[in-house]
Design an enzyme around this catalytic site. Structure first.
Site, PDB file in Angstrom:
ATOM      1  N   LYS A  30     -65.991  14.888-118.323  1.00 41.81           N
ATOM      2  CA  LYS A  30     -66.759  13.648-118.149  1.00 41.81           C
ATOM      3  C   LYS A  30     -66.217  12.841-116.956  1.00 41.81           C
ATOM      4  O   LYS A  30     -65.141  13.130-116.448  1.00 41.81           O
ATOM      5  CB  LYS A  30     -66.715  12.824-119.446  1.00 41.81           C
TER       6      LYS A  30
HETATM    7  C1  LIG Z   1     -69.959  14.976-124.243  1.00 36.10           C
HETATM    8  C2  LIG Z   1     -71.105  14.417-125.002  1.00 36.10           C
HETATM    9  C3  LIG Z   1     -70.990  14.015-126.340  1.00 36.10           C
HETATM   10  C4  LIG Z   1     -69.797  14.303-127.196  1.00 36.10           C
HETATM   11  O1  LIG Z   1     -68.584  13.897-126.697  1.00 36.10           O
HETATM   12  P1  LIG Z   1     -67.241  14.719-127.114  1.00 36.10           P
HETATM   13  O2  LIG Z   1     -66.173  13.851-126.553  1.00 36.10           O
HETATM   14  O3  LIG Z   1     -67.333  16.052-126.471  1.00 36.10           O
HETATM   15  O4  LIG Z   1     -67.202  14.790-128.588  1.00 36.10           O
HETATM   16  C5  LIG Z   1     -72.078  13.399-126.939  1.00 36.10           C
HETATM   17  N1  LIG Z   1     -73.231  13.220-126.277  1.00 36.10           N
HETATM   18  C6  LIG Z   1     -73.391  13.616-125.006  1.00 36.10           C
HETATM   19  C7  LIG Z   1     -74.702  13.367-124.326  1.00 36.10           C
HETATM   20  C8  LIG Z   1     -72.343  14.243-124.327  1.00 36.10           C
HETATM   21  O5  LIG Z   1     -72.522  14.648-123.067  1.00 36.10           O
END
Ligand SMILES: *Cc1c(COP(=O)(O)O)cnc(C)c1O
Length: 366
Positions: free
Chosen positions: A179
């Site tokens: 991210k």
């Molecule tokens: C990455 C993501 C999540 C979940 O986050 P994690 O930290 O991987 O649990 C939820 N929604 C979206 C749209 C994402 O890209």
């Protein structure tokens, strides 16, 4: 090879993590508190509550709403599976609107078509780093008395008419490795509601208000200071990273603008995109050979790419016969899942890399 995403943590991070290790406070402590207050500032929200990942952020944001079985959450069909899994884990029923091809996000019209007397929550997803239309969606939520839970996992620092993603309702962010901001695994919940923030803090820590005084059935959703120390040094440089992502997106759009039938991502008026992904729609006649296009980009040009996401989120056997997954027609999302392709846009691309990415795509499509 130009990868679709890069994790690069510098000397400042190494030294801060070492400080934490030497401090002896390696679980939730002062670094988590510092990350919460600085992240709240980035979002423009009054409160931020750190948790152990983005999926838990979504689950916790729903759990504090005290939903009953059969209560419905309307969300996007074009999202990462965590969005749907969080709704199901919170014991609610998922319904899906459709998306707009202009921003890949849930549309207000499709939400209206899915409203029922059981609708309790609107959960837009700010996909790829651009917010949904929060005027329209916020309007429906206000008019119907619905909670607004934003899946802002990909949209740290994105804005809609000057307001931060995650400041319209309860904001749920992810700090997963790929991210825009990362702690390896981690998440954050933002809210302007002091009472909600308080309940989230109690829920996060086994429902415990004071030592061995439990006021709800809680969980361990805590982040650690080791994780917070990984993110803190990224905040100072984040504005610069966003400048790089925006410059890369603009250059890619310029270099690809004349490719016949290729749909480029747009930043819509009034929105500040944070370019988590730069996602194009392949010309319809190329959709069936998307896997070959990905292979050719990698093998012949050294360019990484990705499909986010190859199917609508409910289109898997494990969700098929569930009463708590209510499917409706999603013609726009059905088309987009077949044609989408994400290209590298991250802050570590050189000017030459950006040209290589664009040239490679032109070559494999010609
Ligand atoms: C990455 C993501 C999540 C979940 O986050 P994690 O930290 O991987 O649990 C939820 N929604 C979206 C749209 C994402 O890209």
């Amino acid at each position: 090879m130009i990868p679709i995403s890069v994790v690069r943590l510098g000397a400042e991070t190494e030294s801060l993590v070492l400080d934490v290790i030497r401090s002896g406070i390696i679980a939730q402590g002062p670094k988590v508190a510092e990350l919460e207050s600085r992240f709240a500032e980035l979002v423009g929200a009054e409160h931020a509550v750190a948790v152990n990942n983005g999926t838990t952020a979504l689950v916790a944001a729903l759990q504090v709403l005290d939903l009953e079985p059969g209560d419905e959450v309307i969300t996007s069909p074009f999202t990462f599976v965590a969005t749907l899994n969080a709704i199901l884990e919170a014991g609610a029923t998922a319904r899906f609107g459709d998306i707009a091809v202009e921003d890949f996000n849930l549309t207000a019209d499709s939400v209206r078509e899915n409203l029922t007397p059981r609708t309790k929550v609107l959960m837009p997803v700010h996909l790829y780093g651009q917010t949904a239309d929060m005027t329209a969606l916020g309007g429906i939520a206000a008019e119907r008395g619905l909670a607004l839970v934003e899946d802002a996992a990909q949209a740290h620092g994105a804005r809609f008419e000057g307001r931060g993603a995650g400041s319209f309702g309860t904001g749920c962010f992810s700090f997963y490795a790929t991210k825009n901001l990362t702690t390896g695994e981690g998440g954050m919940i933002t809210t302007g509601d002091a009472d909600l923030a308080d309940r989230l803090r109690v829920l996060r820590n086994q429902g415990m208000r004071a030592r061995y005084e439990y006021e709800m059935a809680g969980h361990n959703y805590r982040m650690t200071d080791l994780q917070a120390a990984v993110a803190l040094p990224q905040l100072g440089g984040y504005a610069g990273q966003l400048d790089r992502r925006r410059a890369n997106a603009a250059r890619l759009a310029e270099l690809l603008g004349d490719v016949d039938g290729l749909v480029l991502p747009q930043q819509l008026p009034g929105r500040e995109h944070v370019w988590h992904q730069f996602t194009v729609l392949l010309p319809a006649e190329h959709a069936e050979r998307r896997e070959q296009i990905i292979d050719a980009l990698r093998d012949e040009h050294g360019v990484g790419s990705g499909i986010y996401y190859p199917r609508t989120v409910f289109d898997y056997d494990c969700y098929r016969d569930r009463e708590d997954v209510v499917v409706s027609d999603t013609p726009v999302a059905d088309d987009v899942v077949r044609r989408c392709l994400s290209l590298p846009v991250h802050a570590y691309l050189s000017d030459d890399d950006v040209v290589t990415v664009a040239t490679a795509l032109r070559a494999v499509l010609s």
